[in-house]
Design a protein around this motif. Structure first.
Motif, PDB file in Angstrom:
ATOM      1  N   SER A   1      12.952 -49.275 -35.102  1.00  0.00           N
ATOM      2  CA  SER A   1      13.412 -50.412 -34.308  1.00  0.00           C
ATOM      3  C   SER A   1      14.882 -50.250 -34.646  1.00  0.00           C
ATOM      4  CB  SER A   1      12.901 -51.606 -35.043  1.00  0.00           C
ATOM      5  OG  SER A   1      13.359 -52.743 -34.347  1.00  0.00           O
ATOM      6  N   VAL A   2      15.702 -50.638 -33.644  1.00  0.00           N
ATOM      7  CA  VAL A   2      16.999 -50.601 -33.749  1.00  0.00           C
ATOM      8  C   VAL A   2      17.585 -51.887 -33.315  1.00  0.00           C
ATOM      9  CG1 VAL A   2      19.613 -49.882 -32.908  1.00  0.00           C
ATOM     10  CG2 VAL A   2      17.825 -48.100 -32.940  1.00  0.00           C
ATOM     11  N   GLU A   3      17.497 -52.847 -34.398  1.00  0.00           N
ATOM     12  CA  GLU A   3      17.861 -54.232 -34.162  1.00  0.00           C
ATOM     13  C   GLU A   3      18.623 -54.765 -35.372  1.00  0.00           C
ATOM     14  OE1 GLU A   3      15.581 -58.253 -33.008  1.00  0.00           O
ATOM     15  OE2 GLU A   3      14.587 -56.706 -33.144  1.00  0.00           O
ATOM     16  N   PRO A   4      19.867 -55.289 -35.167  1.00  0.00           N
ATOM     17  CA  PRO A   4      20.339 -55.618 -33.523  1.00  0.00           C
ATOM     18  C   PRO A   4      21.030 -54.523 -33.260  1.00  0.00           C
ATOM     19  CG  PRO A   4      21.869 -56.565 -35.431  1.00  0.00           C
ATOM     20  CD  PRO A   4      20.478 -55.884 -36.141  1.00  0.00           C
ATOM     21  N   TYR A   5      21.264 -54.386 -31.903  1.00  0.00           N
ATOM     22  CA  TYR A   5      22.227 -53.427 -31.330  1.00  0.00           C
ATOM     23  C   TYR A   5      23.117 -54.065 -30.479  1.00  0.00           C
ATOM     24  CZ  TYR A   5      24.341 -49.933 -28.292  1.00  0.00           C
ATOM     25  OH  TYR A   5      25.401 -49.374 -27.636  1.00  0.00           O
ATOM     26  N   TYR A   6      24.554 -54.280 -30.753  1.00  0.00           N
ATOM     27  CA  TYR A   6      25.329 -55.034 -30.157  1.00  0.00           C
ATOM     28  C   TYR A   6      26.162 -54.119 -28.965  1.00  0.00           C
ATOM     29  CZ  TYR A   6      24.912 -58.854 -32.934  1.00  0.00           C
ATOM     30  OH  TYR A   6      24.782 -59.989 -33.911  1.00  0.00           O
ATOM     31  N   ALA A   7      26.206 -54.381 -27.868  1.00  0.00           N
ATOM     32  CA  ALA A   7      26.675 -53.668 -26.811  1.00  0.00           C
ATOM     33  C   ALA A   7      28.193 -53.519 -26.756  1.00  0.00           C
ATOM     34  CB  ALA A   7      26.332 -54.177 -25.424  1.00  0.00           C
ATOM     35  N   GLU A   8      28.764 -52.282 -26.734  1.00  0.00           N
ATOM     36  CA  GLU A   8      30.369 -51.996 -26.907  1.00  0.00           C
ATOM     37  C   GLU A   8      30.510 -51.407 -25.425  1.00  0.00           C
ATOM     38  OE1 GLU A   8      31.731 -50.456 -30.400  1.00  0.00           O
ATOM     39  OE2 GLU A   8      30.373 -51.661 -31.619  1.00  0.00           O
ATOM     40  N   GLN A   9      31.640 -51.757 -24.717  1.00  0.00           N
ATOM     41  CA  GLN A   9      32.030 -51.030 -23.615  1.00  0.00           C
ATOM     42  C   GLN A   9      32.574 -49.706 -23.956  1.00  0.00           C
ATOM     43  OE1 GLN A   9      34.755 -54.001 -21.737  1.00  0.00           O
ATOM     44  NE2 GLN A   9      33.195 -54.512 -20.108  1.00  0.00           N
ATOM     45  N   GLY A  10      32.180 -48.632 -23.049  1.00  0.00           N
ATOM     46  CA  GLY A  10      32.592 -47.537 -23.433  1.00  0.00           C
ATOM     47  C   GLY A  10      31.749 -46.646 -24.216  1.00  0.00           C
ATOM     48  N   ASP A  11      30.976 -47.298 -24.890  1.00  0.00           N
ATOM     49  CA  ASP A  11      29.813 -46.633 -25.758  1.00  0.00           C
ATOM     50  C   ASP A  11      28.766 -45.702 -24.808  1.00  0.00           C
ATOM     51  OD1 ASP A  11      28.521 -45.417 -27.797  1.00  0.00           O
ATOM     52  OD2 ASP A  11      27.295 -47.580 -28.023  1.00  0.00           O
ATOM     53  N   PRO A  12      28.752 -44.553 -25.095  1.00  0.00           N
ATOM     54  CA  PRO A  12      27.672 -43.893 -24.152  1.00  0.00           C
ATOM     55  C   PRO A  12      26.336 -44.507 -24.400  1.00  0.00           C
ATOM     56  CG  PRO A  12      29.009 -42.397 -25.459  1.00  0.00           C
ATOM     57  CD  PRO A  12      29.247 -43.584 -25.955  1.00  0.00           C
ATOM     58  N   LEU A  13      25.777 -44.882 -25.389  1.00  0.00           N
ATOM     59  CA  LEU A  13      24.416 -45.361 -25.884  1.00  0.00           C
ATOM     60  C   LEU A  13      24.218 -47.027 -25.025  1.00  0.00           C
ATOM     61  CD1 LEU A  13      21.648 -45.318 -27.122  1.00  0.00           C
ATOM     62  CD2 LEU A  13      22.571 -46.160 -29.231  1.00  0.00           C
ATOM     63  N   PHE A  14      25.528 -47.504 -25.211  1.00  0.00           N
ATOM     64  CA  PHE A  14      25.294 -48.676 -24.387  1.00  0.00           C
ATOM     65  C   PHE A  14      25.177 -48.476 -22.849  1.00  0.00           C
ATOM     66  CE2 PHE A  14      27.904 -51.260 -21.414  1.00  0.00           C
ATOM     67  CZ  PHE A  14      27.059 -52.466 -21.312  1.00  0.00           C
TER      68      PHE A  14
ATOM     69  N   ASN B   1      25.940 -48.917 -36.555  1.00  0.00           N
ATOM     70  CA  ASN B   1      26.884 -49.977 -36.375  1.00  0.00           C
ATOM     71  C   ASN B   1      25.813 -51.150 -36.452  1.00  0.00           C
ATOM     72  OD1 ASN B   1      28.960 -48.526 -36.424  1.00  0.00           O
ATOM     73  ND2 ASN B   1      29.565 -48.587 -34.169  1.00  0.00           N
ATOM     74  N   ASP B   2      26.380 -52.426 -37.142  1.00  0.00           N
ATOM     75  CA  ASP B   2      25.588 -53.551 -37.353  1.00  0.00           C
ATOM     76  C   ASP B   2      24.159 -53.139 -37.908  1.00  0.00           C
ATOM     77  OD1 ASP B   2      27.918 -54.805 -36.180  1.00  0.00           O
ATOM     78  OD2 ASP B   2      27.380 -54.168 -34.307  1.00  0.00           O
ATOM     79  N   LEU B   3      23.597 -52.407 -38.184  1.00  0.00           N
ATOM     80  CA  LEU B   3      22.352 -52.250 -38.677  1.00  0.00           C
ATOM     81  C   LEU B   3      22.357 -52.381 -40.331  1.00  0.00           C
ATOM     82  CD1 LEU B   3      20.740 -49.166 -36.851  1.00  0.00           C
ATOM     83  CD2 LEU B   3      20.098 -51.801 -36.406  1.00  0.00           C
ATOM     84  N   GLU B   4      21.787 -53.071 -40.995  1.00  0.00           N
ATOM     85  CA  GLU B   4      21.654 -53.376 -42.167  1.00  0.00           C
ATOM     86  C   GLU B   4      20.562 -52.514 -42.871  1.00  0.00           C
ATOM     87  OE1 GLU B   4      21.512 -57.364 -43.375  1.00  0.00           O
ATOM     88  OE2 GLU B   4      23.158 -57.854 -42.343  1.00  0.00           O
TER      89      GLU B   4
ATOM     90  N   THR C   1      25.611 -66.435 -29.564  1.00  0.00           N
ATOM     91  CA  THR C   1      26.726 -66.373 -29.357  1.00  0.00           C
ATOM     92  C   THR C   1      27.712 -65.071 -30.026  1.00  0.00           C
ATOM     93  OG1 THR C   1      27.055 -67.785 -31.166  1.00  0.00           O
ATOM     94  CG2 THR C   1      26.951 -68.760 -28.856  1.00  0.00           C
ATOM     95  N   THR C   2      27.000 -64.333 -31.019  1.00  0.00           N
ATOM     96  CA  THR C   2      27.715 -63.324 -31.524  1.00  0.00           C
ATOM     97  C   THR C   2      27.859 -62.067 -30.619  1.00  0.00           C
ATOM     98  OG1 THR C   2      25.454 -62.500 -32.292  1.00  0.00           O
ATOM     99  CG2 THR C   2      26.537 -63.744 -33.762  1.00  0.00           C
ATOM    100  N   GLY C   3      27.249 -61.977 -29.653  1.00  0.00           N
ATOM    101  CA  GLY C   3      27.363 -61.034 -28.671  1.00  0.00           C
ATOM    102  C   GLY C   3      26.208 -60.327 -27.896  1.00  0.00           C
ATOM    103  N   TYR C   4      26.617 -59.595 -26.709  1.00  0.00           N
ATOM    104  CA  TYR C   4      25.450 -59.147 -25.993  1.00  0.00           C
ATOM    105  C   TYR C   4      24.728 -58.002 -26.598  1.00  0.00           C
ATOM    106  CZ  TYR C   4      23.313 -56.785 -21.946  1.00  0.00           C
ATOM    107  OH  TYR C   4      22.412 -56.250 -21.264  1.00  0.00           O
ATOM    108  N   GLN C   5      23.310 -58.433 -26.751  1.00  0.00           N
ATOM    109  CA  GLN C   5      22.421 -57.643 -27.830  1.00  0.00           C
ATOM    110  C   GLN C   5      21.377 -56.928 -26.744  1.00  0.00           C
ATOM    111  OE1 GLN C   5      20.906 -59.369 -31.294  1.00  0.00           O
ATOM    112  NE2 GLN C   5      22.472 -60.912 -31.067  1.00  0.00           N
ATOM    113  N   ILE C   6      21.099 -55.715 -27.215  1.00  0.00           N
ATOM    114  CA  ILE C   6      20.150 -54.897 -26.541  1.00  0.00           C
ATOM    115  C   ILE C   6      19.095 -54.248 -27.514  1.00  0.00           C
ATOM    116  CG2 ILE C   6      19.153 -52.982 -24.890  1.00  0.00           C
ATOM    117  CD1 ILE C   6      22.282 -53.302 -23.602  1.00  0.00           C
TER     118      ILE C   6
END
Length: 166
Positions: free
Chosen positions: A64-77, A29-32, A130-135
């Motif tokens: 490298s996993v970038e970007p990684y946008y945090a999603e509530q409920g996602d076990p990886l987050f 998700n979100d990885l190009e 501003t696109t979201g919380y990233q880790i």
């Protein structure tokens, strides 16, 4: 021969907080782009005859996993946030990753040829814009590569040699 589509090389990471029961989550998700850098350990020597020998005696693989946008409920987050909150180190960063070849069916319906490998999670930063919380994080593969089969519906890996699910 047809080219293999990128989406057919699936990458999973164990997001569980404990090592007893893996909880594999697919990266993408979100990885190009996601690629494993092989990091070959190369030694070259030139002899007095002008000949060059090249020896590759191992690899230090990472991705490298970038970007990684945090999603509530996602076990990886939840796993990544736990690493941040508790400033985890050493064995608390250990996990496994599985590469699944979706173009290569396994021996039973719904399974595919896969390789599992030990890994360490390295969080590089957290926050973002501003696109979201990233880790964003790196995955350092540490060896123990095992061939087997991955069941897509149960998200379980079965090693080729033992026949048991881990």
């Amino acid at each position: 021969m047809a080219k293999i589509k990128r989406k057919l090389m699936a990458h999973y990471i164990d997001a569980s907080m404990t090592s007893s029961t893996p909880s594999y989550v697919r990266l993408g998700n979100d990885l190009e782009e996601y690629k494993v850098e092989m990091g070959a350990n190369v030694e070259t020597k030139k002899n007095i005859l002008g000949e060059t020998s090249v020896i590759i005696d191992g690899y230090e693989k990472n991705a490298s996993v970038e970007p990684y946008y945090a999603e509530q409920g996602d076990p990886l987050f939840e796993r990544l946030q736990d690493i941040i909150d508790n400033e985890k180190t050493l064995d608390d960063l250990n996990t496994t990753v599985v590469e699944v070849r979706l173009w290569e069916p396994g021996s039973t319906e719904g399974t595919f040829v896969a390789y599992r490998e030990n890994a360490v999670i390295e969080i590089t930063s957290y926050g973002g814009d501003t696109t979201g919380y990233q880790i964003p994080f790196n995955i350092h593969l540490t060896g123990g590569r095992v061939k087997g089969e991955f069941n897509l519906s149960t998200k379980t890996f079965t090693p080729e040699s033992s026949g048991g699910t881990t």
